[in-house]
Scaffold this motif. Structure first.
Motif, PDB file in Angstrom:
ATOM      1  N   LEU A 109       0.833  -1.313  -0.036  1.00 54.72           N
ATOM      2  CA  LEU A 109      -0.202   0.303  -0.003  1.00 54.72           C
ATOM      3  C   LEU A 109       1.075   1.285   0.052  1.00 54.72           C
ATOM      4  O   LEU A 109       2.025   1.127   1.078  1.00 54.72           O
ATOM      5  CB  LEU A 109      -1.245  -0.048   1.345  1.00 54.72           C
ATOM      6  CG  LEU A 109      -1.960  -0.887   1.464  1.00 54.72           C
ATOM      7  CD1 LEU A 109      -2.847  -1.056   2.644  1.00 54.72           C
ATOM      8  CD2 LEU A 109      -2.866  -0.747  -0.341  1.00 54.72           C
ATOM      9  N   PRO A 110       0.440   2.490  -0.556  1.00 57.13           N
ATOM     10  CA  PRO A 110       1.346   4.029  -1.045  1.00 57.13           C
ATOM     11  C   PRO A 110       0.831   4.221   0.450  1.00 57.13           C
ATOM     12  O   PRO A 110       0.321   4.179   1.861  1.00 57.13           O
ATOM     13  CB  PRO A 110       0.184   4.502  -1.689  1.00 57.13           C
ATOM     14  CG  PRO A 110      -0.441   3.768  -2.212  1.00 57.13           C
ATOM     15  CD  PRO A 110      -0.551   2.388  -1.779  1.00 57.13           C
ATOM     16  N   ARG A 111       2.166   4.727   1.409  1.00 58.52           N
ATOM     17  CA  ARG A 111       2.046   5.322   2.496  1.00 58.52           C
ATOM     18  C   ARG A 111       0.898   5.809   2.901  1.00 58.52           C
ATOM     19  O   ARG A 111       0.815   6.405   4.005  1.00 58.52           O
ATOM     20  CB  ARG A 111       3.971   6.150   2.066  1.00 58.52           C
ATOM     21  CG  ARG A 111       4.074   6.598   4.170  1.00 58.52           C
ATOM     22  CD  ARG A 111       5.176   7.776   3.900  1.00 58.52           C
ATOM     23  NE  ARG A 111       5.605   8.400   5.690  1.00 58.52           N
ATOM     24  CZ  ARG A 111       6.479   9.540   5.465  1.00 58.52           C
ATOM     25  NH1 ARG A 111       6.827   9.737   4.307  1.00 58.52           N
ATOM     26  NH2 ARG A 111       5.971   9.440   6.471  1.00 58.52           N
ATOM     27  N   ASN A 112       0.202   7.389   2.115  1.00 58.94           N
ATOM     28  CA  ASN A 112      -0.695   7.392   2.437  1.00 58.94           C
ATOM     29  C   ASN A 112      -2.243   6.859   3.235  1.00 58.94           C
ATOM     30  O   ASN A 112      -2.339   7.367   3.465  1.00 58.94           O
ATOM     31  CB  ASN A 112      -0.466   8.831   1.708  1.00 58.94           C
ATOM     32  CG  ASN A 112      -1.102   8.400  -0.655  1.00 58.94           C
ATOM     33  OD1 ASN A 112      -0.680   7.535  -0.511  1.00 58.94           O
ATOM     34  ND2 ASN A 112      -1.657   8.824  -0.878  1.00 58.94           N
ATOM     35  N   GLU A 113      -1.961   5.552   2.213  1.00 52.49           N
ATOM     36  CA  GLU A 113      -3.334   4.841   2.585  1.00 52.49           C
ATOM     37  C   GLU A 113      -3.191   4.482   3.462  1.00 52.49           C
ATOM     38  O   GLU A 113      -4.088   3.963   4.274  1.00 52.49           O
ATOM     39  CB  GLU A 113      -3.072   4.058   1.427  1.00 52.49           C
ATOM     40  CG  GLU A 113      -3.683   4.731  -0.385  1.00 52.49           C
ATOM     41  CD  GLU A 113      -4.159   3.753  -1.116  1.00 52.49           C
ATOM     42  OE1 GLU A 113      -4.806   2.279  -0.824  1.00 52.49           O
ATOM     43  OE2 GLU A 113      -5.159   3.803  -1.985  1.00 52.49           O
ATOM     44  N   MET A 114      -1.799   3.805   3.728  1.00 53.20           N
ATOM     45  CA  MET A 114      -1.367   2.819   5.078  1.00 53.20           C
ATOM     46  C   MET A 114      -1.477   3.943   6.253  1.00 53.20           C
ATOM     47  O   MET A 114      -1.855   3.439   7.167  1.00 53.20           O
ATOM     48  CB  MET A 114       0.357   2.860   5.190  1.00 53.20           C
ATOM     49  CG  MET A 114       0.823   2.192   6.369  1.00 53.20           C
ATOM     50  SD  MET A 114      -0.160   0.410   6.041  1.00 53.20           S
ATOM     51  CE  MET A 114       0.973  -0.702   5.317  1.00 53.20           C
ATOM     52  N   LEU A 115      -1.317   5.341   6.157  1.00 53.32           N
ATOM     53  CA  LEU A 115      -1.274   6.485   7.276  1.00 53.32           C
ATOM     54  C   LEU A 115      -3.093   6.395   7.774  1.00 53.32           C
ATOM     55  O   LEU A 115      -3.340   6.525   8.748  1.00 53.32           O
ATOM     56  CB  LEU A 115      -0.551   7.278   6.857  1.00 53.32           C
ATOM     57  CG  LEU A 115       0.699   7.629   6.950  1.00 53.32           C
ATOM     58  CD1 LEU A 115       0.831   9.166   6.709  1.00 53.32           C
ATOM     59  CD2 LEU A 115       0.613   7.100   8.339  1.00 53.32           C
ATOM     60  N   LEU A 116      -3.615   6.994   6.677  1.00 51.29           N
ATOM     61  CA  LEU A 116      -4.695   7.034   6.322  1.00 51.29           C
ATOM     62  C   LEU A 116      -5.907   5.971   7.070  1.00 51.29           C
ATOM     63  O   LEU A 116      -6.411   5.961   7.940  1.00 51.29           O
ATOM     64  CB  LEU A 116      -5.411   6.902   4.803  1.00 51.29           C
ATOM     65  CG  LEU A 116      -7.413   7.548   5.143  1.00 51.29           C
ATOM     66  CD1 LEU A 116      -7.252   8.413   5.599  1.00 51.29           C
ATOM     67  CD2 LEU A 116      -8.076   7.291   3.527  1.00 51.29           C
ATOM     68  N   LEU A 117      -5.124   4.662   6.682  1.00 51.50           N
ATOM     69  CA  LEU A 117      -6.385   3.504   7.706  1.00 51.50           C
ATOM     70  C   LEU A 117      -5.620   2.689   9.055  1.00 51.50           C
ATOM     71  O   LEU A 117      -6.147   2.959  10.035  1.00 51.50           O
ATOM     72  CB  LEU A 117      -4.900   2.042   6.692  1.00 51.50           C
ATOM     73  CG  LEU A 117      -5.682   1.454   5.256  1.00 51.50           C
ATOM     74  CD1 LEU A 117      -5.222   0.005   4.902  1.00 51.50           C
ATOM     75  CD2 LEU A 117      -7.378   1.157   5.083  1.00 51.50           C
ATOM     76  N   ILE A 118      -4.426   3.304   9.337  1.00 57.20           N
ATOM     77  CA  ILE A 118      -3.927   3.779  10.824  1.00 57.20           C
ATOM     78  C   ILE A 118      -5.075   4.866  11.571  1.00 57.20           C
ATOM     79  O   ILE A 118      -5.129   4.470  13.168  1.00 57.20           O
ATOM     80  CB  ILE A 118      -2.567   4.015  10.727  1.00 57.20           C
ATOM     81  CG1 ILE A 118      -1.927   2.737  10.561  1.00 57.20           C
ATOM     82  CG2 ILE A 118      -2.528   4.361  12.318  1.00 57.20           C
ATOM     83  CD1 ILE A 118      -0.208   3.439  10.378  1.00 57.20           C
ATOM     84  N   PHE A 119      -5.203   6.257  11.119  1.00 58.15           N
ATOM     85  CA  PHE A 119      -5.462   7.020  11.443  1.00 58.15           C
ATOM     86  C   PHE A 119      -7.251   6.618  11.581  1.00 58.15           C
ATOM     87  O   PHE A 119      -7.830   6.554  12.682  1.00 58.15           O
ATOM     88  CB  PHE A 119      -5.933   7.999  10.705  1.00 58.15           C
ATOM     89  CG  PHE A 119      -7.506   9.010  10.612  1.00 58.15           C
ATOM     90  CD1 PHE A 119      -6.606  10.131  12.258  1.00 58.15           C
ATOM     91  CD2 PHE A 119      -8.096   9.922  10.271  1.00 58.15           C
ATOM     92  CE1 PHE A 119      -7.890  10.687  12.164  1.00 58.15           C
ATOM     93  CE2 PHE A 119      -9.832  10.494   9.962  1.00 58.15           C
ATOM     94  CZ  PHE A 119      -8.850  11.188  11.571  1.00 58.15           C
ATOM     95  N   LEU A 120      -8.022   5.773  10.581  1.00 61.12           N
ATOM     96  CA  LEU A 120      -9.125   5.296  10.791  1.00 61.12           C
ATOM     97  C   LEU A 120      -9.382   4.150  11.424  1.00 61.12           C
ATOM     98  O   LEU A 120     -10.698   3.997  12.505  1.00 61.12           O
ATOM     99  CB  LEU A 120      -9.772   4.107   9.345  1.00 61.12           C
ATOM    100  CG  LEU A 120     -10.836   3.986   9.301  1.00 61.12           C
ATOM    101  CD1 LEU A 120     -12.180   4.875   9.505  1.00 61.12           C
ATOM    102  CD2 LEU A 120     -10.963   3.542   7.275  1.00 61.12           C
ATOM    103  N   GLY A 121      -8.369   3.309  12.254  1.00 64.73           N
ATOM    104  CA  GLY A 121      -8.061   2.457  13.249  1.00 64.73           C
ATOM    105  C   GLY A 121      -8.207   2.768  14.963  1.00 64.73           C
ATOM    106  O   GLY A 121      -8.837   2.496  15.269  1.00 64.73           O
ATOM    107  N   ILE A 122      -7.467   4.111  14.462  1.00 64.39           N
ATOM    108  CA  ILE A 122      -7.131   5.224  16.100  1.00 64.39           C
ATOM    109  C   ILE A 122      -8.543   5.325  16.275  1.00 64.39           C
ATOM    110  O   ILE A 122      -9.237   5.478  17.124  1.00 64.39           O
ATOM    111  CB  ILE A 122      -5.975   5.819  15.594  1.00 64.39           C
ATOM    112  CG1 ILE A 122      -5.080   5.187  15.775  1.00 64.39           C
ATOM    113  CG2 ILE A 122      -6.610   6.773  17.118  1.00 64.39           C
ATOM    114  CD1 ILE A 122      -3.843   6.249  15.706  1.00 64.39           C
ATOM    115  N   VAL A 123      -9.410   6.012  14.581  1.00 63.31           N
ATOM    116  CA  VAL A 123     -11.045   6.321  15.456  1.00 63.31           C
ATOM    117  C   VAL A 123     -11.737   5.715  15.508  1.00 63.31           C
ATOM    118  O   VAL A 123     -12.641   5.863  17.010  1.00 63.31           O
ATOM    119  CB  VAL A 123     -11.546   7.660  13.973  1.00 63.31           C
ATOM    120  CG1 VAL A 123     -12.752   7.248  14.202  1.00 63.31           C
ATOM    121  CG2 VAL A 123     -10.520   8.664  14.061  1.00 63.31           C
ATOM    122  N   THR A 124     -11.434   4.181  14.976  1.00 62.60           N
ATOM    123  CA  THR A 124     -13.106   3.606  15.223  1.00 62.60           C
ATOM    124  C   THR A 124     -12.519   3.062  17.077  1.00 62.60           C
ATOM    125  O   THR A 124     -13.633   3.064  17.360  1.00 62.60           O
ATOM    126  CB  THR A 124     -12.584   2.522  13.951  1.00 62.60           C
ATOM    127  OG1 THR A 124     -11.448   1.795  14.443  1.00 62.60           O
ATOM    128  CG2 THR A 124     -13.459   3.063  12.693  1.00 62.60           C
TER     129      THR A 124
END
Length: 288
Positions: free
Chosen positions: A1-16
């Protein structure tokens, strides 16, 4: 995965995870975990697993209910709005209905190119409808078959990208009209079995949260929230509407026709059932 998508998924995981702790409800976090799994694993395998496990569960429930119905150990039928409805051991007939329709949609997804198989799979849905009288189930069935027959890519592309916005406009227009005692709003509320009334009551009682509230108890306030979007706004947070919009746009940009259809069906289903937020059953958003 591209870095920006990886960071987005991590952010989404933290939020949920944070919002799940705040509201003591891990439905969205488990849905997030399935979303992550769908990135790693083949989506068809995941949907086959959902289909097989759901089908087995439904068959067992029907066998158990039929046996107990015949020997009279459970309530046989319930009268609702002048119609006889079987609850199949659940709190509502809509529960067995949404499990069944999404099991059908998993089969629909896996066999989309074989119209004969799909149409044959509608038979048990129609039979079950005679017992549950679930309007949502039969509506989703009819729309899915219409998409299968018409095969209009322009309409599907438009609805996938803009369906969420259109539904939210329809929903809040209906709520405003109902609040002003407008006859159109009242008719829409009646058609949706009081869902507009309860949506208005939920918003007035709890307001709209940003990332989730832990003090929401619908039952204590005599509120029944069936619309997933209202549940997201009041209980889980406005942020998830933006996440959902992002998912719809990503699927809309893909060239996979069936993925777009499934997302549209999910958006329509979510207007009737808050169970749409459980991706373990209502899997369409993991197709992103």
């Amino acid at each position: 995965l591209p870095r920006n998508e990886m960071l987005l998924l991590i952010f989404l995981g933290i939020v949920t995870f944070v919002s799940s702790i705040l509201i003591f409800n891990f439905t969205l976090f488990t849905s997030y975990l399935l979303y992550i799994l769908s990135i790693i694993e083949d989506k068809n395998k995941i949907i086959k697993t959902i289909f097989c496990s759901s089908l087995i569960a439904i068959i067992l429930v029907i066998i158990f209910y039929t046996y107990n119905y015949n020997i009279g150990t459970i309530a046989k039928v319930h009268e609702h709005n002048g119609r006889t409805r079987h609850f199949f051991g659940y709190a509502s007939p809509n529960i067995i209905s949404y499990y069944t329709i999404w099991t059908f949609l998993a089969y629909y997804y896996l066999n989309f190119c074989n119209k004969k198989k799909v149409f044959l799979a509608t038979i048990p849905i129609i039979i079950l409808y005679n017992f549950t009288k679930s309007n949502t189930m039969i509506l989703i069935l009819c729309i899915s078959l219409a998409f299968l027959i018409l095969n209009n890519k322009k309409i599907i592309n438009f609805l996938c990208k803009n369906g969420l916005l259109l539904i939210l406009i329809f929903l809040f227009t209906s709520i405003i009209l109902y609040d002003k005692n407008n006859c159109i709003g009242i008719q829409i509320n009646n058609f949706l079995n009081q869902r507009i009334y309860y949506s208005l009551k939920a918003i007035k009682t709890f307001g709209i949260s940003i990332i989730g509230l832990n003090n929401i108890n619908y039952t204590q306030n005599n509120i029944i929230v069936d619309i997933a979007y209202i549940n997201l706004l009041c209980k889980f947070g406005l942020l998830y509407i933006f996440i959902l919009y992002f998912i719809c746009n990503r699927i809309g940009k893909k060239n996979i026709y069936i993925d777009k259809i499934m997302m549209i069906l999910w958006l329509i289903f979510a207007l009737s059932e808050t169970a749409a937020l459980n991706f373990m059953i209502c899997f369409a958003p993991i197709l992103d």
